[in-house]
Design an enzyme around this catalytic site. Structure first.
Site, short mmCIF file in Angstrom:
data_model
loop_
_atom_site.label_atom_id
_atom_site.label_comp_id
_atom_site.label_asym_id
_atom_site.label_seq_id
_atom_site.Cartn_x
_atom_site.Cartn_y
_atom_site.Cartn_z
CE1 TYR A 95 7.02 -16.62 13.12
CE2 TYR A 95 6.74 -14.36 12.41
CZ TYR A 95 6.67 -15.33 13.39
OH TYR A 95 6.25 -14.99 14.65
NE ARG A 124 14.26 7.98 16.94
CZ ARG A 124 14.06 9.29 17.05
NH1 ARG A 124 13.38 9.78 18.06
NH2 ARG A 124 14.53 10.11 16.14
CE LYS A 126 10.51 -16.57 17.59
NZ LYS A 126 10.19 -16.54 16.17
CG ASP A 185 13.47 -15.30 8.81
OD1 ASP A 185 14.28 -15.65 9.70
OD2 ASP A 185 12.25 -15.11 9.03
C1 LIG Z 1 9.65 -15.54 15.33
C2 LIG Z 1 10.05 -15.40 13.91
C3 LIG Z 1 9.97 -14.16 13.26
C4 LIG Z 1 9.43 -12.93 13.95
O1 LIG Z 1 10.23 -12.54 15.01
P1 LIG Z 1 9.66 -11.79 16.35
O2 LIG Z 1 10.89 -11.61 17.16
O3 LIG Z 1 8.64 -12.68 16.96
O4 LIG Z 1 9.06 -10.50 15.88
C5 LIG Z 1 10.39 -14.10 11.94
N1 LIG Z 1 10.86 -15.19 11.30
C6 LIG Z 1 10.94 -16.40 11.89
C7 LIG Z 1 11.46 -17.56 11.12
C8 LIG Z 1 10.53 -16.54 13.22
O5 LIG Z 1 10.61 -17.74 13.80
#
Ligand SMILES: *Cc1c(COP(=O)(O)O)cnc(C)c1O
Length: 385
Positions: free
Chosen positions: A107, A55, A205, A180
């Protein structure tokens, strides 16, 4: 390639070979799967393997984290159990009462989490207009913010924030900057080089790219002040990724560059075709000259303008939903950044309070042939005309 990554290689080369590492004793080209949760101590009580408990720091993460740090021009990366867990760790590293600036358009689930949880934890949360540096500068002048959160391009309108200019403003005001970069990807831009302190990815993604892993990541330079605390948040909070997911993520990342380049090239062609169609009122795509921040996009992006676009359909919500239903190649599903193309009526996914127009379809372009993608969208649009 040597065991250590070398700056003479292009990122495409480092990524395809996952830094070129081979594993002892069999000289595996693909890393073995490290499943052990615990590691043996020596007679003197030390840990000769350098690990205590998975962990805290799993060997299953080492290669993927090293590759991500390299791709984002950082010193250190941390994998998380999801993109949301990675983002949450940044906010959880702050102290109660500290002020945080987040973009109005971001998001949706993270915005929701910030409003639900961060405010309860007494983070002083304020929103700025994504594309408006004057608005950001004015808000940075109030209450000594500790963190500026940026999403560029931002879901689902693909508004941009000038990461370099916003980072300079934030640093002058004493705030750190987290970006992000899920949609930007290190293929199109490296936020740390633009001045950010921390980069966040939903690795679910583009990084993984095959719709079969939920994962997140943060990357930072050594001197990012929040980094030691973020590391503690992961180790003690426990939002850790499973070893097999980490292994799949590294496997997915090997093809990051060709996947993202192909998706971007097709997204550009699709955006141009959609903009010409009479059933479409607006296409939002940073690569189009009609994007209000196209000049910034040209500075902020390399290797194309990304695989995400949004399209507004004449005739409102029912027409937009009818187009989504008529598409054959594009699957109606949430998420983005995978090899298969997806379409989503975004307002109905976000639900009450959404800023998303109800005639908007969000499109994630995959790596199918661009002629097929364009023909599919045109037949769906023609069918509602
Ligand atoms: C999908 C996404 C998230 C969240 O990610 P998860 O892996 O689904 O928890 C955050 N920011 C953006 C721009 C996203 O497309």
């Amino acid at each position: 390639m040597s065991k250590d990554s070398s700056p003479v290689f292009h990122p495409e080369t480092l990524t395809a070979q996952a830094l070129g590492r081979v594993a002892e004793p069999y000289r595996d080209i693909v890393p073995p799967l490290h499943l052990s949760t615990t590691f043996e101590r020596a007679d003197d009580g030390s840990y000769p393997g350098g690990r205590v408990y998975s962990r805290d720091a799993s060997p299953a993460y080492d290669q993927a984290e090293a590759l991500l740090a390299e791709l984002e021009a950082g010193d250190s990366a941390l994998l998380f159990s999801s993109g949301m867990a990675a983002a949450a760790a940044v906010f959880q590293a702050l102290e109660p009462g500290q002020r945080v600036l987040a973009p109005r358009n971001m998001y949706w689930a993270l915005r929701k989490w910030l409003i639900l949880f961060a405010e309860q934890w007494q983070l002083d949360l304020a929103f700025y207009e994504n594309a408006d540096l004057a608005d950001l500068e004015a808000k940075l002048a109030i209450g000594a913010p500790k963190l500026l959160w940026i999403e560029s391009p931002a879901n689902p309108t693909w508004e941009l924030t000038d990461i370099a200019a916003a980072s300079a403003l934030a640093h002058r005001a004493g705030a750190q900057v987290a970006v992000d970069a899920t949609v930007l990807t290190p293929v199109h831009g490296q936020a740390l080089k633009m001045g950010a302190d921390i980069v966040m990815h939903s690795a679910t993604k583009y990084l993984n790219g095959h719709s079969d892993v939920v994962a997140g990541a943060l990357v930072a330079r050594k001197d990012a002040p929040l980094w030691p605390r973020i590391r503690t948040v992961r180790a003690l909070g426990g939002a850790v990724l499973g070893p097999f997911e980490a292994w799949l993520l590294l496997r997915g990342m090997r093809t990051l560059f060709p996947r993202v380049r192909t998706a971007s090239a097709s997204a550009m062609k699709l955006a141009e075709a959609l903009e010409r169609h009479p059933a479409v009122s607006q296409v939002s795509y940073p690569g189009l000259p009609s994007h209000p921040q196209h000049a910034l996009a040209q500075r902020q992006f390399s290797n194309g303008f990304g695989g995400m676009l949004s399209v507004r359909i004449r005739g409102g919500e029912s027409a937009a939903r009818a187009v989504a239903a008529k598409l054959r190649i594009f699957k109606q599903a949430t998420s983005l950044g995978s090899v298969e193309s997806l379409v989503e009526h975004r307002a109905s996914v976000e639900g009450p309070g959404t800023f998303c127009p109800d005639d908007l379809l969000r499109v994630s372009v995959g790596i199918e042939h661009s002629d097929d993608l364009i023909a599919d969208f045109v037949q769906a649009l023609d069918s509602i005309a």
